[in-house]
Write a protein that holds these residues in place. Structure first.
Motif, short mmCIF file in Angstrom:
data_model
loop_
_atom_site.label_atom_id
_atom_site.label_comp_id
_atom_site.label_asym_id
_atom_site.label_seq_id
_atom_site.Cartn_x
_atom_site.Cartn_y
_atom_site.Cartn_z
N VAL A 1 -18.41 -2.33 33.17
CA VAL A 1 -17.21 -2.70 32.42
C VAL A 1 -17.50 -2.56 30.93
CG1 VAL A 1 -15.57 -4.55 31.89
CG2 VAL A 1 -16.45 -4.31 34.23
N VAL B 1 -13.42 -4.63 27.57
CA VAL B 1 -12.09 -4.89 28.13
C VAL B 1 -11.49 -6.12 27.44
CG1 VAL B 1 -10.83 -5.63 30.18
CG2 VAL B 1 -12.52 -3.79 30.33
N GLY C 1 -6.66 0.35 39.30
CA GLY C 1 -7.62 1.43 39.15
C GLY C 1 -8.18 1.80 40.51
N SER D 1 -13.71 1.24 39.63
CA SER D 1 -13.23 1.22 38.24
C SER D 1 -13.57 -0.08 37.52
CB SER D 1 -11.71 1.43 38.21
OG SER D 1 -11.04 0.40 38.90
N LYS E 1 -12.49 -3.28 38.64
CA LYS E 1 -11.47 -4.31 38.84
C LYS E 1 -12.07 -5.61 39.38
CE LYS E 1 -9.02 -2.17 41.87
NZ LYS E 1 -9.99 -1.12 42.19
N LEU F 1 -7.42 0.85 34.59
CA LEU F 1 -8.85 1.02 34.33
C LEU F 1 -9.34 2.36 34.86
CD1 LEU F 1 -10.25 -2.46 35.44
CD2 LEU F 1 -9.99 -1.66 33.10
N ARG G 1 -13.23 1.14 31.82
CA ARG G 1 -12.55 1.08 30.52
C ARG G 1 -11.04 1.00 30.71
NH1 ARG G 1 -15.71 2.01 26.09
NH2 ARG G 1 -17.60 3.25 26.38
N MET G 2 -10.37 0.34 29.78
CA MET G 2 -8.91 0.34 29.76
C MET G 2 -8.43 1.67 29.18
SD MET G 2 -7.68 -3.45 28.58
CE MET G 2 -7.86 -2.97 26.87
#
Length: 301
Positions: A24, A27, A41, A45, A47, A212, A216-217
């Motif tokens: 991650v 975020v 996502g 990803s 989540k 995501l 990443r966003m």
């Protein structure tokens, strides 16, 4: 208000933990009272990692997760989670209502008062106490077990519910019941972090959406903006992949090959409009970005 501020998570991997895996990256978003935020996502990803950090099941490697005005000791009382497989949340040798007894100690209520409180929580999630109390997990459906877990969370002074793929193992008729229940809880002022890989579910239930990719966003904003006017190529690819009920795969028309477009970047990255953010999937890091390395771009269909 639950707030994530530049949250990151890095795992140690490889022999003797000699390598790092960044799951991650930076975020940031928030979940307000009476709001459903969908975290969307593909698998891998990040989540569920974010959900576990929000629930304090994993410590973040960077950034901070806070619940405004809540003392650290009360965090677990105000932030609870419900997970994908309802059956794994119960011990099969105990009756299902044992999940309520596990939180009774913090209340100190007489038996009759406690039972009334439990029955009221069950009725609030549209369960008949007489039909579920005293039953073993195998005697109840997945939807009943999932709603019992939500009722358990409601017994506490809940402010935020983390719903991690909570309907993916339920049949279609039960899914809509659980989704509508989440909508009712939102109207009562509960903040909900709805984690899913299913875009149609996220669109149905959420007020805001966070997309995501690789931790990443890449796009976030009001759900009607993200779904109605997706700006990031990855978001558009996700939306284009959703099957249509009124079409069969054999009826799909062959589309002309579009001009190649980078999957990781979007024109005009940043705040493209109020409450609608579009970002680079690699955060502009030169050592990771395929554009910087002149990698082959991926055609957008």
């Amino acid at each position: 208000m639950l707030k994530l501020d530049k949250v990151g998570k890095t795992y140690r991997i490889g022999a003797f933990g000699g390598q790092e895996l960044r799951a991650v990256h930076d975020v940031s978003f928030q979940v307000n009272p009476g709001e459903v935020v969908s975290l969307i996502g593909e698998s891998g990803s990040g989540k569920s990692t974010i959900g576990k950090m929000v629930l304090r099941l994993l410590p973040p490697s960077a950034g901070a997760i806070t619940l405004d005005g809540t003392p650290e000791a009360d965090y677990y009382r105000h932030v609870q989670g419900v997970f994908q497989d309802p059956f794994s949340s119960y011990n099969p040798i105990f009756k299902a209502d044992r999940v309520f007894e596990m939180v009774r100690q913090g209340f100190g209520l007489p038996s009759q008062d406690w039972r009334e409180k439990v029955e009221a929580a069950l009725r609030s999630v549209r369960l008949d106490p007489g039909a579920v109390l005293g039953k073993y997990p195998h005697q109840l459906s997945g939807g009943q077990l999932q709603r019992m877990l939500i009722a358990r969370a409601l017994l506490l002074e809940l402010k935020v519910l983390v719903a991690d793929e909570i309907i993916s193992m339920l049949d279609a008729s039960t899914r809509i019941d659980v989704l509508n229940l989440l909508g009712e809880l939102r109207e009562r002022g509960l903040g909900i972090l709805f984690i899913t890989h299913d875009l149609s579910l996220g669109n149905y239930v959420s007020d805001r959406t966070v997309v995501l990719y690789k931790g990443r966003m890449v796009e976030t904003g009001r759900t009607d903006r993200v779904f109605g006017d997706p700006r990031h190529p990855y978001t558009r690819r996700l939306l284009a992949s959703v099957p249509q009920l009124h079409r069969k795969w054999s009826e799909e028309e062959e589309q002309p090959e579009p001009e190649a477009e980078c999957l990781f970047h979007a024109p005009g990255e940043g705040w493209v409009e109020p409450d609608h953010f579009v970002g680079c999937a690699f955060g502009g890091e030169q050592d990771e970005c395929p554009r910087a390395a002149e990698a082959v771009v991926i055609p957008l269909r």
